[in-house]
Design a protein around this motif. Structure first.
Motif, PDB file in Angstrom:
ATOM      1  N   PRO A  88      15.562  14.369  52.358  1.00  0.00           N
ATOM      2  CA  PRO A  88      15.114  13.937  53.698  1.00  0.00           C
ATOM      3  C   PRO A  88      13.642  14.212  53.982  1.00  0.00           C
ATOM      4  N   HIS A  89      13.057  15.209  53.303  1.00  0.00           N
ATOM      5  CA  HIS A  89      11.663  15.564  53.576  1.00  0.00           C
ATOM      6  C   HIS A  89      10.677  14.747  52.741  1.00  0.00           C
ATOM      7  N   MET A  90      11.205  13.917  51.829  1.00  0.00           N
ATOM      8  CA  MET A  90      10.353  13.107  50.964  1.00  0.00           C
ATOM      9  C   MET A  90      10.303  11.666  51.452  1.00  0.00           C
ATOM     10  N   SER A  91       9.196  11.007  51.200  1.00  0.00           N
ATOM     11  CA  SER A  91       9.083   9.585  51.504  1.00  0.00           C
ATOM     12  C   SER A  91       9.891   8.779  50.498  1.00  0.00           C
ATOM     13  N   VAL A  92      10.025   7.476  50.749  1.00  0.00           N
ATOM     14  CA  VAL A  92      10.700   6.586  49.806  1.00  0.00           C
ATOM     15  C   VAL A  92      10.020   6.655  48.447  1.00  0.00           C
ATOM     16  N   ARG A  93       8.691   6.606  48.460  1.00  0.00           N
ATOM     17  CA  ARG A  93       7.946   6.668  47.196  1.00  0.00           C
ATOM     18  C   ARG A  93       8.268   7.964  46.431  1.00  0.00           C
ATOM     19  N   GLU A  94       8.265   9.080  47.146  1.00  0.00           N
ATOM     20  CA  GLU A  94       8.503  10.373  46.511  1.00  0.00           C
ATOM     21  C   GLU A  94       9.933  10.492  45.998  1.00  0.00           C
ATOM     22  N   ASN A  95      10.894   9.974  46.769  1.00  0.00           N
ATOM     23  CA  ASN A  95      12.279   9.986  46.317  1.00  0.00           C
ATOM     24  C   ASN A  95      12.448   9.196  45.027  1.00  0.00           C
ATOM     25  N   MET A  96      11.799   8.043  44.964  1.00  0.00           N
ATOM     26  CA  MET A  96      11.961   7.173  43.805  1.00  0.00           C
ATOM     27  C   MET A  96      11.252   7.722  42.566  1.00  0.00           C
ATOM     28  N   SER A  97      10.181   8.447  42.762  1.00  0.00           N
ATOM     29  CA  SER A  97       9.396   8.913  41.615  1.00  0.00           C
ATOM     30  C   SER A  97       9.732  10.331  41.180  1.00  0.00           C
ATOM     31  N   PHE A  98      10.592  11.024  41.937  1.00  0.00           N
ATOM     32  CA  PHE A  98      10.806  12.450  41.696  1.00  0.00           C
ATOM     33  C   PHE A  98      11.343  12.743  40.302  1.00  0.00           C
ATOM     34  N   SER A  99      12.311  11.943  39.840  1.00  0.00           N
ATOM     35  CA  SER A  99      12.892  12.198  38.517  1.00  0.00           C
ATOM     36  C   SER A  99      11.838  12.004  37.426  1.00  0.00           C
ATOM     37  N   LEU A 100      10.951  11.033  37.613  1.00  0.00           N
ATOM     38  CA  LEU A 100       9.887  10.824  36.623  1.00  0.00           C
ATOM     39  C   LEU A 100       8.908  11.986  36.626  1.00  0.00           C
ATOM     40  N   GLU A 101       8.659  12.514  37.810  1.00  0.00           N
ATOM     41  CA  GLU A 101       7.768  13.667  37.914  1.00  0.00           C
ATOM     42  C   GLU A 101       8.352  14.863  37.172  1.00  0.00           C
ATOM     43  N   LEU A 102       9.682  15.062  37.304  1.00  0.00           N
ATOM     44  CA  LEU A 102      10.320  16.163  36.599  1.00  0.00           C
ATOM     45  C   LEU A 102      10.239  15.991  35.084  1.00  0.00           C
ATOM     46  N   GLN A 103      10.198  14.752  34.638  1.00  0.00           N
ATOM     47  CA  GLN A 103      10.100  14.471  33.204  1.00  0.00           C
ATOM     48  C   GLN A 103       8.670  14.586  32.685  1.00  0.00           C
ATOM     49  N   GLY A 104       7.717  14.811  33.600  1.00  0.00           N
ATOM     50  CA  GLY A 104       6.326  14.947  33.194  1.00  0.00           C
ATOM     51  C   GLY A 104       5.610  13.633  32.973  1.00  0.00           C
ATOM     52  N   VAL A 105       6.141  12.538  33.533  1.00  0.00           N
ATOM     53  CA  VAL A 105       5.492  11.233  33.397  1.00  0.00           C
ATOM     54  C   VAL A 105       4.193  11.243  34.207  1.00  0.00           C
ATOM     55  N   PRO A 106       3.094  10.795  33.631  1.00  0.00           N
ATOM     56  CA  PRO A 106       1.815  10.779  34.354  1.00  0.00           C
ATOM     57  C   PRO A 106       1.891   9.955  35.642  1.00  0.00           C
ATOM     58  N   LYS A 107       1.089  10.347  36.633  1.00  0.00           N
ATOM     59  CA  LYS A 107       1.150   9.709  37.950  1.00  0.00           C
ATOM     60  C   LYS A 107       0.891   8.205  37.898  1.00  0.00           C
ATOM     61  N   PRO A 108      -0.075   7.703  37.147  1.00  0.00           N
ATOM     62  CA  PRO A 108      -0.270   6.236  37.107  1.00  0.00           C
ATOM     63  C   PRO A 108       0.981   5.494  36.635  1.00  0.00           C
ATOM     64  N   GLU A 109       1.681   6.062  35.657  1.00  0.00           N
ATOM     65  CA  GLU A 109       2.911   5.426  35.176  1.00  0.00           C
ATOM     66  C   GLU A 109       4.012   5.505  36.226  1.00  0.00           C
ATOM     67  N   ARG A 110       4.077   6.657  36.913  1.00  0.00           N
ATOM     68  CA  ARG A 110       5.077   6.791  37.979  1.00  0.00           C
ATOM     69  C   ARG A 110       4.828   5.768  39.074  1.00  0.00           C
ATOM     70  N   ASP A 111       3.600   5.640  39.483  1.00  0.00           N
ATOM     71  CA  ASP A 111       3.259   4.698  40.560  1.00  0.00           C
ATOM     72  C   ASP A 111       3.575   3.265  40.163  1.00  0.00           C
ATOM     73  N   ALA A 112       3.286   2.923  38.904  1.00  0.00           N
ATOM     74  CA  ALA A 112       3.563   1.563  38.436  1.00  0.00           C
ATOM     75  C   ALA A 112       5.064   1.292  38.417  1.00  0.00           C
ATOM     76  N   ALA A 113       5.849   2.285  37.974  1.00  0.00           N
ATOM     77  CA  ALA A 113       7.303   2.117  37.924  1.00  0.00           C
ATOM     78  C   ALA A 113       7.889   1.980  39.325  1.00  0.00           C
ATOM     79  N   VAL A 114       7.394   2.785  40.271  1.00  0.00           N
ATOM     80  CA  VAL A 114       7.878   2.720  41.653  1.00  0.00           C
ATOM     81  C   VAL A 114       7.503   1.381  42.279  1.00  0.00           C
ATOM     82  N   ALA A 115       6.287   0.926  42.038  1.00  0.00           N
ATOM     83  CA  ALA A 115       5.855  -0.357  42.604  1.00  0.00           C
ATOM     84  C   ALA A 115       6.706  -1.508  42.084  1.00  0.00           C
TER      85      ALA A 115
END
Length: 355
Positions: A88-115
């Motif tokens: 609930p405290h995360m935005s839609v973007r953050e919710n969608m990218s969180f698992s990738l962040e835990l996997q250590g995926v770089p931010k540009p790749e996370r942003d592209a996948a979320v978009a």
């Protein structure tokens, strides 16, 4: 190729056997629905595929790998639950990218996948919102987006539309099916709603008390159910079942023998002695018209727009008829009905198997 194979899977909780020797083959890119009443074991099977439950026996394969001993994170699956399970405290973007962040995926790749996922799901304008500012359907899309960004081999859906209202569920059924086609993924979908299974799946697995009753395409299960359970579970309204026998004159049973024109006495006596048979006829296969041979008393009329669902008493049997004739049928009146005996199904009453 991402096939999912279950070979002789069992699951017990103490002395209670909840899954009993289940074997299912799911082909690459296939959309398979596990359907059955509450307690049939469908969600337990899904949780075993996901690695959230360990099977008591048998083998689970995803692709060429046996995954029985693999952790959920190592199975390359993504699961969408009945509860959206959003932070609930995360935005839609953050919710969608969180698992990738835990996997250590770089931010540009996370942003592209979320978009990319947001574009597919129509969430591009909502990426900065928090879950509390979203509707139920939008939250479910976010949950799906969170799964999509991982690009898994297999998608698992555990009754994802159960919390939505009827209109939104219909719309989301279409979206989930189109999403599956677009992603060309292997998808396993659990539901108790046979309408969802019929409209969405390439193949349906009907479960009952932890056992597989039948596996097949939606129309194969509808037209040729293996047994009484499948015949009664698949199809809305439910199939009518009448004890007796099916002969050249149509339906025969002890309380309706005088309702069948031209039936010989010896044939009637024979039919009256043979109650080990059950005739199944679907509501839409019955016609109401004055010239039809059988009569029944109307107990209830439910207008459905383009047709009416008529519930009648036919001897001891409650008969459901889907009437599209446009007649103004009223409660309490007697109607005449008939059907083509060649479309009726015949089952053995004791075993439940279709003959």
């Amino acid at each position: 190729m991402t096939q999912v194979t279950l070979e002789n899977i069992t699951k017990s909780f103490g002395a209670l056997d909840v899954i009993k020797d289940v074997s299912i083959d799911i082909e690459d890119r296939e959309f398979v629905a596990l359907v059955g009443p509450s307690g049939s074991g469908k969600s337990t099977i899904l949780r075993m595929i996901a690695g959230l439950e360990d099977p008591s026996g048998g083998t689970i394969r995803i692709g060429d790998r046996v995954v029985n001993d693999l952790m959920p994170k190592d199975r390359d699956i993504a699961m969408v639950f009945q509860s959206y399970a959003l932070y609930p405290h995360m935005s839609v973007r953050e919710n969608m990218s969180f698992s990738l962040e835990l996997q250590g995926v770089p931010k540009p790749e996370r942003d592209a996948a979320v978009a990319e996922a947001a574009e597919i799901l129509g969430l591009s304008e909502l990426l900065e919102r928090k879950p509390k500012a979203l509707s139920g359907g939008q939250r479910q899309r976010v949950a799906m987006g969170r799964a999509i960004v991982r690009k898994p081999e297999v998608f698992l859906f555990d009754e994802p539309l159960s919390n939505l209202d009827a209109k939104l569920r219909t719309a989301m059924r279409k979206e989930v099916k189109l999403l599956h086609q677009r992603l060309e993924s292997t998808s396993i979908y659990v539901t108790h709603d046979q309408t969802e299974a019929m409209t969405m799946a390439d193949k349906i697995v009907v479960l009952n008390h932890g056992m597989v009753e039948q596996i097949g395409s939606p129309m194969a299960l509808y037209d040729a159910p293996d047994n009484l359970f499948v015949a009664g579970f698949i199809g809305t309204p439910q199939m009518n079942f009448i004890n007796g026998a099916k002969g050249e004159d149509g339906l025969v049973h002890p309380d309706g023998l005088d309702d069948v024109p031209g039936l010989a006495v010896d044939a009637a006596e024979k039919a009256a002695q043979d109650l080990s048979l059950v005739v199944g006829i679907r509501p839409e296969q019955i016609e109401i018209a004055p010239e039809q041979p059988h009569s029944a008393l109307v107990e209830l009329v439910e207008p459905m727009g383009g047709h009416a669902l008529v519930t009648c008493s036919y001897g001891p049997v409650e008969l459901r008829i889907e009437d599209r004739s446009g007649q103004r049928i009223r409660q309490g009146e007697t109607i005449r009905f008939g059907y083509d005996p060649s479309v009726a199904l015949l089952f053995d009453k004791d075993s439940g198997l279709r003959l």
